[in-house]
Design a protein around this motif. Structure first.
Motif, PDB file in Angstrom:
ATOM      1  N   ARG A  47       0.822  -1.222   0.000  1.00 37.41           N
ATOM      2  CA  ARG A  47       0.000   0.000   0.000  1.00 37.41           C
ATOM      3  C   ARG A  47       0.856   1.272   0.000  1.00 37.41           C
ATOM      4  NH1 ARG A  47      -5.413  -1.305   1.073  1.00 37.41           N
ATOM      5  NH2 ARG A  47      -5.655  -3.436   1.805  1.00 37.41           N
ATOM      6  N   CYS A  48       1.922   1.305   0.789  1.00 35.08           N
ATOM      7  CA  CYS A  48       2.763   2.505   0.822  1.00 35.08           C
ATOM      8  C   CYS A  48       3.477   2.716  -0.517  1.00 35.08           C
ATOM      9  CB  CYS A  48       3.740   2.466   1.985  1.00 35.08           C
ATOM     10  SG  CYS A  48       4.962   1.153   1.925  1.00 35.08           S
ATOM     11  N   ALA A  49       3.824   1.633  -1.219  1.00 32.78           N
ATOM     12  CA  ALA A  49       4.461   1.753  -2.536  1.00 32.78           C
ATOM     13  C   ALA A  49       3.477   2.317  -3.560  1.00 32.78           C
ATOM     14  CB  ALA A  49       4.991   0.407  -3.001  1.00 32.78           C
ATOM     15  N   VAL A  50       2.213   1.928  -3.452  1.00 34.24           N
ATOM     16  CA  VAL A  50       1.192   2.455  -4.363  1.00 34.24           C
ATOM     17  C   VAL A  50       1.011   3.946  -4.105  1.00 34.24           C
ATOM     18  CG1 VAL A  50      -1.241   2.382  -5.020  1.00 34.24           C
ATOM     19  CG2 VAL A  50      -0.001   0.249  -4.613  1.00 34.24           C
ATOM     20  N   ARG A  51       0.953   4.334  -2.821  1.00 32.91           N
ATOM     21  CA  ARG A  51       0.812   5.763  -2.492  1.00 32.91           C
ATOM     22  C   ARG A  51       2.000   6.565  -3.015  1.00 32.91           C
ATOM     23  NH1 ARG A  51      -0.746   3.516   2.562  1.00 32.91           N
ATOM     24  NH2 ARG A  51      -3.010   3.456   2.689  1.00 32.91           N
ATOM     25  N   SER A  52       3.203   6.050  -2.834  1.00 32.78           N
ATOM     26  CA  SER A  52       4.409   6.740  -3.329  1.00 32.78           C
ATOM     27  C   SER A  52       4.380   6.862  -4.841  1.00 32.78           C
ATOM     28  CB  SER A  52       5.670   5.985  -2.903  1.00 32.78           C
ATOM     29  OG  SER A  52       5.809   5.997  -1.526  1.00 32.78           O
ATOM     30  N   TRP A  53       3.950   5.793  -5.507  1.00 39.93           N
ATOM     31  CA  TRP A  53       3.874   5.802  -6.956  1.00 39.93           C
ATOM     32  C   TRP A  53       2.858   6.852  -7.430  1.00 39.93           C
ATOM     33  CZ3 TRP A  53      -0.161   4.455 -10.314  1.00 39.93           C
ATOM     34  CH2 TRP A  53       0.206   4.321 -11.653  1.00 39.93           C
ATOM     35  N   LEU A  54       1.714   6.927  -6.742  1.00 39.20           N
ATOM     36  CA  LEU A  54       0.706   7.930  -7.100  1.00 39.20           C
ATOM     37  C   LEU A  54       1.234   9.345  -6.885  1.00 39.20           C
ATOM     38  CD1 LEU A  54      -2.475   6.255  -5.597  1.00 39.20           C
ATOM     39  CD2 LEU A  54      -2.008   6.640  -8.030  1.00 39.20           C
ATOM     40  N   GLU A  55       1.930   9.560  -5.773  1.00 36.05           N
ATOM     41  CA  GLU A  55       2.504  10.876  -5.500  1.00 36.05           C
ATOM     42  C   GLU A  55       3.552  11.258  -6.544  1.00 36.05           C
ATOM     43  OE1 GLU A  55       3.811  10.622  -1.453  1.00 36.05           O
ATOM     44  OE2 GLU A  55       1.746  10.631  -0.692  1.00 36.05           O
ATOM     45  N   ALA A  56       4.313  10.291  -7.007  1.00 29.29           N
ATOM     46  CA  ALA A  56       5.307  10.560  -8.053  1.00 29.29           C
ATOM     47  C   ALA A  56       4.618  10.966  -9.349  1.00 29.29           C
ATOM     48  CB  ALA A  56       6.184   9.332  -8.276  1.00 29.29           C
ATOM     49  N   ARG A  57       3.451  10.400  -9.613  1.00 30.14           N
ATOM     50  CA  ARG A  57       2.710  10.757 -10.817  1.00 30.14           C
ATOM     51  C   ARG A  57       2.264  12.211 -10.735  1.00 30.14           C
ATOM     52  NH1 ARG A  57       4.782   7.187 -12.111  1.00 30.14           N
ATOM     53  NH2 ARG A  57       4.932   7.594 -14.253  1.00 30.14           N
ATOM     54  N   ILE A  58       1.866  12.666  -9.542  1.00 30.88           N
ATOM     55  CA  ILE A  58       1.484  14.069  -9.354  1.00 30.88           C
ATOM     56  C   ILE A  58       2.685  14.964  -9.606  1.00 30.88           C
ATOM     57  CG2 ILE A  58       0.764  15.803  -7.643  1.00 30.88           C
ATOM     58  CD1 ILE A  58      -0.884  13.572  -6.303  1.00 30.88           C
ATOM     59  N   ALA A  59       3.825  14.606  -9.041  1.00 29.35           N
ATOM     60  CA  ALA A  59       5.040  15.413  -9.207  1.00 29.35           C
ATOM     61  C   ALA A  59       5.436  15.498 -10.669  1.00 29.35           C
ATOM     62  CB  ALA A  59       6.175  14.818  -8.373  1.00 29.35           C
ATOM     63  N   GLN A  60       5.324  14.398 -11.404  1.00 32.50           N
ATOM     64  CA  GLN A  60       5.672  14.413 -12.832  1.00 32.50           C
ATOM     65  C   GLN A  60       4.700  15.277 -13.616  1.00 32.50           C
ATOM     66  OE1 GLN A  60       5.805  10.332 -14.089  1.00 32.50           O
ATOM     67  NE2 GLN A  60       7.714   9.914 -13.015  1.00 32.50           N
ATOM     68  N   GLY A  61       3.450  15.309 -13.212  1.00 30.03           N
ATOM     69  CA  GLY A  61       2.437  16.092 -13.920  1.00 30.03           C
ATOM     70  C   GLY A  61       2.600  17.572 -13.736  1.00 30.03           C
ATOM     71  N   THR A  62       3.297  17.993 -12.669  1.00 30.29           N
ATOM     72  CA  THR A  62       3.453  19.427 -12.415  1.00 30.29           C
ATOM     73  C   THR A  62       4.696  20.000 -13.062  1.00 30.29           C
ATOM     74  OG1 THR A  62       4.591  18.997 -10.335  1.00 30.29           O
ATOM     75  CG2 THR A  62       2.193  19.313 -10.232  1.00 30.29           C
ATOM     76  N   GLN A  63       5.576  19.140 -13.563  1.00 32.32           N
ATOM     77  CA  GLN A  63       6.790  19.614 -14.205  1.00 32.32           C
ATOM     78  C   GLN A  63       6.487  20.036 -15.644  1.00 32.32           C
ATOM     79  OE1 GLN A  63       9.555  16.411 -13.900  1.00 32.32           O
ATOM     80  NE2 GLN A  63       9.812  16.637 -11.708  1.00 32.32           N
ATOM     81  N   ARG A  64       7.132  21.090 -16.051  1.00 29.50           N
ATOM     82  CA  ARG A  64       6.964  21.560 -17.426  1.00 29.50           C
ATOM     83  C   ARG A  64       8.119  21.064 -18.287  1.00 29.50           C
ATOM     84  NH1 ARG A  64       2.801  25.482 -17.830  1.00 29.50           N
ATOM     85  NH2 ARG A  64       2.211  26.090 -15.761  1.00 29.50           N
TER      86      ARG A  64
END
Length: 65
Positions: A47-64
């Motif tokens: 579960r913590c790996a899934v949460r980290s993976w989801l958070e990384a997706r947010i971080a990638q989406g905010t980069q230009r």
């Protein structure tokens, strides 16, 4: 204590994310999804790996680019 309480099955993760299990299979094949383990024929995600993976997706989406 349930040994798998910190883990979620592929089926349950697909339901939680609103995805098909086939999508999770494809992500595993491409190595783009969250990390997983295989126990026999069953696949589980920490579960913590899934949460980290989801958070990384947010971080990638905010980069230009």
């Amino acid at each position: 204590m349930d040994l798998l309480e910190d883990w979620i099955s592929r089926h349950d993760l697909a339901i939680s994310l609103g995805l098909s299990e086939d999508t999770l299979w494809r992500w595993d094949a491409k190595r783009t999804g969250p990390q997983r383990i295989k126990l026999g024929r069953k696949v589980y995600y920490q579960r913590c790996a899934v949460r980290s993976w989801l958070e990384a997706r947010i971080a990638q989406g905010t980069q230009r680019p």
